[in-house]
Design an enzyme around this catalytic site. Structure first.
Site, PDB file in Angstrom:
ATOM      1  N   SER A  56      75.755  56.928  -2.973  1.00 59.93           N
ATOM      2  CA  SER A  56      75.605  58.007  -1.996  1.00 59.93           C
ATOM      3  C   SER A  56      75.247  59.318  -2.670  1.00 59.93           C
ATOM      4  O   SER A  56      75.990  59.829  -3.508  1.00 59.93           O
ATOM      5  CB  SER A  56      76.915  58.181  -1.214  1.00 59.93           C
ATOM      6  N   ASP A  85      67.320  55.848   5.034  1.00 56.84           N
ATOM      7  CA  ASP A  85      67.148  56.400   6.378  1.00 56.84           C
ATOM      8  C   ASP A  85      65.959  55.771   7.109  1.00 56.84           C
ATOM      9  O   ASP A  85      65.776  55.994   8.309  1.00 56.84           O
ATOM     10  CB  ASP A  85      66.983  57.922   6.303  1.00 56.84           C
ATOM     11  N   ARG A  90      74.119  51.813  12.395  1.00 54.95           N
ATOM     12  CA  ARG A  90      72.676  51.570  12.548  1.00 54.95           C
ATOM     13  C   ARG A  90      72.319  50.088  12.458  1.00 54.95           C
ATOM     14  O   ARG A  90      71.224  49.706  12.881  1.00 54.95           O
ATOM     15  CB  ARG A  90      71.871  52.393  11.531  1.00 54.95           C
ATOM     16  N   LYS A 130      64.860  67.834   5.287  1.00 55.39           N
ATOM     17  CA  LYS A 130      66.218  68.175   5.738  1.00 55.39           C
ATOM     18  C   LYS A 130      67.191  68.219   4.564  1.00 55.39           C
ATOM     19  O   LYS A 130      67.988  69.154   4.450  1.00 55.39           O
ATOM     20  CB  LYS A 130      66.660  67.147   6.783  1.00 55.39           C
ATOM     21  N   ARG A 140      83.010  59.369  10.814  1.00 56.80           N
ATOM     22  CA  ARG A 140      82.404  58.947   9.538  1.00 56.80           C
ATOM     23  C   ARG A 140      83.374  59.144   8.371  1.00 56.80           C
ATOM     24  O   ARG A 140      84.234  60.019   8.410  1.00 56.80           O
ATOM     25  CB  ARG A 140      81.078  59.701   9.317  1.00 56.80           C
ATOM     26  N   ARG A 178      70.338  71.942   1.066  1.00 56.42           N
ATOM     27  CA  ARG A 178      70.711  72.338  -0.302  1.00 56.42           C
ATOM     28  C   ARG A 178      70.263  73.768  -0.608  1.00 56.42           C
ATOM     29  O   ARG A 178      70.971  74.516  -1.285  1.00 56.42           O
ATOM     30  CB  ARG A 178      70.113  71.348  -1.316  1.00 56.42           C
TER      31      ARG A 178
HETATM   32  C1  S3P Z   1      71.448  62.500   2.266  1.00 56.70           C
HETATM   33  C2  S3P Z   1      71.906  61.343   1.702  1.00 56.70           C
HETATM   34  C3  S3P Z   1      71.971  60.048   2.404  1.00 56.70           C
HETATM   35  C4  S3P Z   1      71.092  60.060   3.646  1.00 56.70           C
HETATM   36  C5  S3P Z   1      71.270  61.302   4.477  1.00 56.70           C
HETATM   37  C6  S3P Z   1      70.935  62.539   3.660  1.00 56.70           C
HETATM   38  C7  S3P Z   1      71.445  63.740   1.465  1.00 56.70           C
HETATM   39  O1  S3P Z   1      73.292  59.802   2.787  1.00 56.70           O
HETATM   40  O2  S3P Z   1      71.362  58.931   4.449  1.00 56.70           O
HETATM   41  O3  S3P Z   1      70.439  61.267   5.607  1.00 56.70           O
HETATM   42  O4  S3P Z   1      70.831  64.739   1.887  1.00 56.70           O
HETATM   43  O5  S3P Z   1      72.074  63.739   0.396  1.00 56.70           O
HETATM   44  P1  S3P Z   1      74.362  59.096   1.797  1.00 56.70           P
HETATM   45  O6  S3P Z   1      74.541  59.958   0.627  1.00 56.70           O
HETATM   46  O7  S3P Z   1      75.612  58.987   2.614  1.00 56.70           O
HETATM   47  O8  S3P Z   1      73.759  57.770   1.482  1.00 56.70           O
END
Ligand code: S3P
Length: 428
Positions: A165, A313, A344, A20, A122, A25
């Site tokens: 993040s 995740d 969560r 995903k 969020r 991306r």
């Molecule tokens: C993701 C980054 C993570 C992850 C999300 C997908 C991504 O989130 O929890 O499911 O594709 O960059 P955070 O960047 O908020 O940690």
């Protein structure tokens, strides 16, 4: 509502949908490339469909050439055009955070990003702040959606992430493509690096040193082809179910094993799991392998803050693994779980308690008392969160009485065929 009955074991070989994170991306970066990008192994889901709709609304053409092949006609770095309607990001945090970085560079165009009820709760100030520092026009509803963005000439910055993040890192790096110099992101702990890898594949100069990523604004982007590996986060519930069920023997083919994503496999292995990673190869700049999983007894472990991003995740699944392991486990430094599709920490603790596990929520994680036997089962609510719905399903397979999942349709956010796949593997 779906009832998942207990299974004796899990047997067989499957491929999980395309990753995903990488699928989002590929579409977002493909949309700002010159010419065509072909994406193979695209992981269709509710989240990634929102990304396809978003780039179409902004002027990129996306042609579906087969079940999981997309051809994207990019509009170039600065060619996105504001749509009449706000862009609906639905439930997809990755979409809103990454797209915001790209839109910030579409000079003098105005955009509005919206989302569903969950996405609207969020935090968005984590991207609004660095984008404003770079000079973009950004307006949010007190740190939440809707987010108004006006593209403006951007200043390069050095930005230290206040939270670990990948979404925020990616947002700043993507905005950095449009800045007047080199943009650097400092990250306290490594997070998934799919954006860095894909930008490099598109011809961007990306320099990486420990804790430090720098992008140089390019003239143009060109991706050509992207091959998306299977999503390790979608493989994870199956890996756990096979580990928990005696006699299991499961093969998962072509799973992405980028080291920034494999924390769950490492943690399960240190708990005693029998996972082999073989046929290692590289596809589309990402490490890929096949996995085989057999049943094993697990022992307790502690998750420390520095390893959280590598399995962020998968922490709900870890909580189930720990609740069926020998000994007491703990998760620390995972307060980010409260800012996901739902809180969560609360959802996992309530859900697992409801089916008979011994788990307590803490401010930044869980304390779990392991009982190495099947949990009772019962009812679990997904709270509209795909990861919680899949946790409930694994719980059902490993339970004595089965689990009734309220809001089971949430699995489609990342893994639409999930229940069919577990039905095809489960021996009952
Ligand atoms: C993701 C980054 C993570 C992850 C999300 C997908 C991504 O989130 O929890 O499911 O594709 O960059 P955070 O960047 O908020 O940690």
């Amino acid at each position: 509502m779906t009832f998942v009955a207990p299974a004796v074991s899990l047997h067989g070989a499957v491929a999980v949908p395309g990753d995903k994170s990488i699928s989002h991306r590929a579409v977002l970066i493909g949309a700002i490339c010159e010419g065509e990008t072909v994406v193979r192994g695209f992981g269709w889901s509710e989240d990634t469909a929102a990304t396809v709709r978003a780039v179409r609304a902004l002027g990129a053409e996306v042609v579906e050439e087969g079940a999981d092949v997309l051809r994207i006609r990019g509009v170039g770095l600065r060619g996105l055009r504001a749509s009449a309607e706000p862009i609906d990001c639905d439930n997809a945090g990755t979409l809103v955070r990454l797209l915001a970085g790209i839109l910030a560079g579409q000079t003098w165009q105005q955009f509005e990003l919206r989302g569903d009820e969950s996405l609207s709760t969020r935090p968005m100030s984590r991207i609004a702040e660095p984008l404003a520092q770079m000079g973009a026009g950004v307006e949010s509803a007190e740190g939440h959606l809707p987010l108004g963005i006006e593209g403006r000439p951007l200043q390069a910055i050095t930005y230290e992430l206040p939270v670990a993040s990948a979404q925020v890192k990616s947002c700043v790096l993507l905005a950095g493509l449009y800045a007047n110099g080199q943009t650097t992101v400092l990250e306290p702990v490594p997070t998934r690096d799919h954006t860095e890898r894909m930008l490099r594949a598109a011809g961007v100069r990306v320099r990486v040193a420990p804790g430090r990523i720098t992008v140089q604004p390019p003239e143009r982007l060109e991706l050509g082809e992207v091959e998306v590996p299977g999503d390790i986060s979608s493989a994870a519930p199956l890996v756990l179910a096979a580990t928990l069920l005696p006699g299991s023997d499961l093969i998962l083919s072509a799973v992405g094993v980028n080291p920034t994503r494999t924390g769950f496999l490492d943690v399960l292995e240190r708990m005693g799991a029998r996972i082999s990673i073989f046929n290692r190869r590289t596809a589309g700049g990402e490490p890929v392998a096949d996995l085989s999983v057999a049943h094993a007894e697990l022992v307790a472990t502690e998750i420390v803050p520095e390893e959280v991003p590598r399995l962020v995740d998968e922490l709900p699944l870890f909580a189930l693994a720990a609740s069926m392991a020998h000994g007491d486990s703990r998760v620390r430094g995972a307060e980010e779980l409260r800012a996901k599709e739902t809180d969560r920490i609360a959802a996992v603790a309530e859900g697992l308690k409801g089916v008979g596990a011994h788990i307590a929520a803490t401010g930044d994680g869980f304390r779990i008392r392991g009982v190495p036997t099947r949990p009772r089962g019962g009812r679990m609510a997904s709270a509209g969160d795909h990861r919680i719905a899949m946790l409930a399903a694994v719980c059902g397979l490993a339970s004595r009485d089965g689990v009734e999942i309220e809001g089971s349709e949430a699995v489609a956010i990342s893994f639409p065929g999930f229940f069919d796949v577990i039905d095809s593997l489960a021996q009952r």
